[in-house]
Structure formats: structure tokens, C-alpha cells
Enzyme design. Structure first.
Site, mmCIF file in Angstrom:
data_model
loop_
_atom_site.group_PDB
_atom_site.id
_atom_site.type_symbol
_atom_site.label_atom_id
_atom_site.label_comp_id
_atom_site.label_asym_id
_atom_site.label_seq_id
_atom_site.Cartn_x
_atom_site.Cartn_y
_atom_site.Cartn_z
ATOM 1 N N LYS A 33 39.370 50.408 37.957
ATOM 2 C CA LYS A 33 40.521 50.145 37.723
ATOM 3 C C LYS A 33 40.775 49.128 36.314
ATOM 4 C CE LYS A 33 41.611 46.913 41.212
ATOM 5 N NZ LYS A 33 42.262 46.406 42.439
ATOM 6 N N ARG A 131 52.168 42.325 50.863
ATOM 7 C CA ARG A 131 52.128 42.835 49.275
ATOM 8 C C ARG A 131 52.644 44.302 49.555
ATOM 9 N NH1 ARG A 131 47.113 42.842 45.212
ATOM 10 N NH2 ARG A 131 46.665 45.017 46.821
ATOM 11 N N TYR A 252 41.619 21.582 17.899
ATOM 12 C CA TYR A 252 43.042 21.369 17.776
ATOM 13 C C TYR A 252 43.198 20.149 19.032
ATOM 14 C CZ TYR A 252 44.257 25.565 15.622
ATOM 15 O OH TYR A 252 44.439 26.597 14.605
ATOM 16 N N MET A 300 41.591 30.620 18.741
ATOM 17 C CA MET A 300 41.991 31.870 18.714
ATOM 18 C C MET A 300 40.612 32.760 18.457
ATOM 19 S SD MET A 300 44.912 34.515 17.110
ATOM 20 C CE MET A 300 46.326 33.439 17.744
HETATM 21 C C1 LIG Z 1 41.312 46.060 43.367
HETATM 22 C C2 LIG Z 1 41.245 46.688 44.785
HETATM 23 C C3 LIG Z 1 39.849 46.965 45.580
HETATM 24 C C4 LIG Z 1 38.760 46.129 44.905
HETATM 25 O O1 LIG Z 1 38.706 44.820 45.217
HETATM 26 P P1 LIG Z 1 37.628 43.994 44.752
HETATM 27 O O2 LIG Z 1 37.891 42.652 45.407
HETATM 28 O O3 LIG Z 1 37.335 43.884 43.144
HETATM 29 O O4 LIG Z 1 36.299 44.465 45.381
HETATM 30 C C5 LIG Z 1 39.843 47.479 46.577
HETATM 31 N N1 LIG Z 1 41.052 47.877 47.177
HETATM 32 C C6 LIG Z 1 42.235 47.982 46.768
HETATM 33 C C7 LIG Z 1 43.398 48.360 47.386
HETATM 34 C C8 LIG Z 1 42.245 47.283 45.590
HETATM 35 O O5 LIG Z 1 43.752 47.172 44.744
#
Ligand SMILES: *Cc1c(COP(=O)(O)O)cnc(C)c1O
Length: 354
Positions: A33, A131, A252, A300
Site C-alpha cells: 500500500k 479502529r 533558519y 525545503m
Molecule cells: C498496513 C497493514 C499491514 C502491514 O503492517 P506492517 O506493520 O507494515 O507490517 C498488515 N495488515 C493491515 C490490515 C494493514 O493495514
């Protein structure tokens, strides 16, 4: 051309996938993802296609992009669908969908009109993260409603761990026990473990693993020696050098004031590239073969490093912001964040595959 780039080591990615898969001991989805945590989802999927049993992304658009690039392996959509249009796309592209709440279940009951195509779904249990996911008390009912839907194929039972990166967390043990109780007697494959679960919780191993961050070589528990290899090297070059006197300030807000005469290197890398602006003075930077430190606030497009320890460094010297010599975890810790955020924030720099 500006020398800032992120080198992506696809062999390291394959190594890390093989290691997590072997640790988990059963089928393993590679979580890619958010553009594979900043590493480029299409390239990472292609690199893993031969060895991974499937992929996971967050949203339907990410999955469609992979399909349109020719990725045929199973793709699980971790956030599931948001509307009927998502559902139609998921059906057309043969995606696997997480179902984590009532509205999604109702959409499947009302809007899913399969023409012979079976949609595989992963039914998520809220085992304590609060969640996403169905409550334990309504989980079996949700499973029965899914079972009764037309055109639903396999139903995988899943949950997600909130504290698996904390060794011996009682919460993780409770989550696993709750999952086993809530799913007891329901047929189907099971999935619990993210990276931390795969690497350090044997009790979380089930039919499917879902590692993400570990694939990119950022160990969620850096204190354990897990033999993961960093995949991304964020690098640039020294593009300017100056000597400043003791008492002179840099950048800065004049955050850094030189204690002694200091050779300062200017690096073509800034927060617009994803290097964290919150990195404090002293954050390790690898310059011309030695570990030195960030001095002055990150701008930046540029940042400044102390060249006192690297007297031979000059314009054109290589700089590693993170990678094999400075771990992304170290930088994240100093900056008050996690490797996940740093990696998926990388932008503007070229991604170079090797
Ligand atoms: C992002 C995610 C993972 C992977 O998690 P990591 O901590 O990066 O291994 C697995 N399951 C779900 C539901 C996620 O949202």
C-alpha cells in the site's frame, strides 16, 4: 541534474519477503500500500510477482493501478470499498476485499450483482484496536450474512494487532485469544500477523501473513537481529562547502551555533523530498564514507552537515541520508516519528531501481 535520489534494491526486497515468509511458515501477502511504502508499488510488485502469493494495498485505486500494469496475482484491499463504484471495480478486477463494517456488508448484500464471478472477502474482527472490524459479539452474524450473499467466494477471517512491536505485550496475547474465541467453529483460513506479528509472535501465525514494513528492511523491533536488508537508500551529494567561525549560526532560526570553527557541507535534500524537518542537530548522516551529523534546521530543498569528521569530503561527495549505513529507524527515532512515515513521505527524488 540534482543528485538527490532513492536507490531501491529489489534483491533486498525479495530477500526480506523470503525471510518473512519463511518465518511465518505459510502463505504471505506482500503489503505494498501507499506506493509500497514509498518504494514504487508497480516495480515492487513486479519484483515479487514470482515469489509472493499475493499483495495487499489500502484502496481499490491502488489495486486497479497494479492490475493495469499487468499484475495478475491476488490483491487484497485492506480498507475495503467505499461505494458501489469501488465494488464494481473490485469485482471486475477480481480483487479480494476486506469487510470491516456494517455499511460494507450491506453494500455486498444490496449492490453486488456478480455474473458468475466470485468475490473473495476477508472479514475483519475488532479484537482490541478499536479502529476497524466487527465486534466479537456480531462477528458470527456478519459471517453468516456474507455466506448468504450471492457471488461471495471464500471468506478469510482476519484481525489486526495494535501492539505487536512491543515485546511480551499482554495486549497482543489478549487480541490473539479474542480472535480465536470469536472465530471458533467458523470455517475458513485465518490471518492475524503484520510484520511485527510475523517476526516475533509465533502465536500470531495463521494461514496468511501480511508483512509490510519488514519487506522494506525497516525492522519494527530494531533491537532484534532479524537479518532484514534495507531496501531504500536515500542519497544525494555535497553541493557546497563553507567554513564558519566559532559562534556562527547555520540556517533558519539559527538553531545550530558552531562551538568551534566548522566545515559545513550543503546537501541537496530537504523536507520537500521527504527528509523530516523535525530531525534534530546530531541526526546521523553518512558522508564520504564516515558517519557525521546534521547541523542546522532542514530546509525545503537543502540541509547542512558537519564535515569536521570528513576532511576530504567536498563538492560531489556522496551522502546517504538513510540506507545501509544509517538506518531509517535511527533517523525516525531522532525525528520523533517512525520509519513507516519517513519512507512513505519520500517524493520528488528519482527512484532508481537496481
Ligand atoms: C498496513 C497493514 C499491514 C502491514 O503492517 P506492517 O506493520 O507494515 O507490517 C498488515 N495488515 C493491515 C490490515 C494493514 O493495514
Amino acid at each position: 541534474m540534482r543528485p538527490a535520489r532513492a536507490r531501491i534494491d529489489l534483491d533486498a526486497l525479495r530477500h526480506n519477503y523470503a525471510l518473512t515468509r519463511q518465518r511465518h511458515g505459510s502463505r504471505t501477502l506482500a503489503v505494498i500500500k501507499a506506493n509500497a511504502y514509498g518504494h514504487g508499488a508497480i516495480e515492487c510488485a513486479r519484483a515479487l510477482e514470482e515469489i509472493a502469493e499475493g499483495f495487499a494495498v489500502a484502496i481499490v485505486e491502488e489495486a486497479v493501478q497494479l492490475r493495469e500494469s499487468g499484475i495478475r496475482a491476488p490483491i487484497l484491499v485492506l480498507e475495503g470499498v467505499f461505494d458501489a463504484e469501488d465494488l464494481a471495480l473490485a469485482t471486475r478486477h477480481g480483487l479480494w476485499l476486506v469487510v470491516h463494517q456494517e455499511a460494507q456488508l450491506r453494500m455486498l448484500e444490496e449492490e453486488h450483482h456478480p455474473d458468475g464471478l466470485k468475490l473473495d472477502v476477508w472479514l475483519k474482527l475488532n479484537s482490541g484496536m478499536n479502529r476497524a472490524g466487527f465486534e466479537p459479539s456480531s462477528y458470527r452474524g456478519a459471517w453468516e450474512r456474507l455466506r448468504a450473499c450471492r457471488g461471495i467466494g471464500e471468506i478469510v477471517l482476519m484481525t489486526h494487532l495494535a501492539q505487536a512491536d512491543e515485546p511480551d505485550s499482554a495486549a497482543t496475547t489478549r487480541q490473539i485469544a479474542l480472535f480465536d474465541t470469536a472465530t471458533s467453529g467458523i470455517p475458513g483460513a485465518r490471518s492475524i500477523a503484520n510484520s511485527a506479528g510475523v517476526l516475533s509472535w509465533t502465536a500470531a501465525r495463521r494461514d496468511w501473513g501480511r508483512p509490510g514494513i519488514a519487506l522494506y528492511g525497516a525492522d519494527p523491533m530494531p533491537d532484534e537481529a532479524n537479518a532484514l536488508r534495507p531496501v531504500m537508500t536515500l542519497e544525494s551529494e555535497i553541493v557546497g562547502v563553507r567554513e564558519i567561525a566559532a559562534g556562527a549560526a547555520i540556517g533558519y532560526g539559527a538553531r545550530f551555533i558552531a562551538e568551534r570553527p566548522t566545515r559545513v557541507g550543503l546537501v541537496a535534500m530537504g523536507y520537500a523530498d521527504g527528509y523530516p524537518r523535525s530531525a534534530p542537530d546530531g541526526t546521523p548522516v553518512f558522508v564520504h564514507g564516515v558517519r557525521t551529523r546534521l547541523i542546522g534546521k532542514v530546509s525545503m530543498d537543502m540541509l547542512t552537515v558537519d564535515l569536521t569528521a570528513a576532511p576530504t569530503a567536498g563538492i560531489g561527495s556522496p551522502v546517504e541520508l538513510w540506507g545501509t549505513n544509517v538506518s531509517v529507524n535511527e533517523v525516525a527515532q531522532g525525528a520523533g516519528t517512525i520509519a513507516y512515515e519517513l519512507l512513505c513521505n519520500v517524493k520528488r527524488v528519482r527512484l532508481v531501481y537496481q
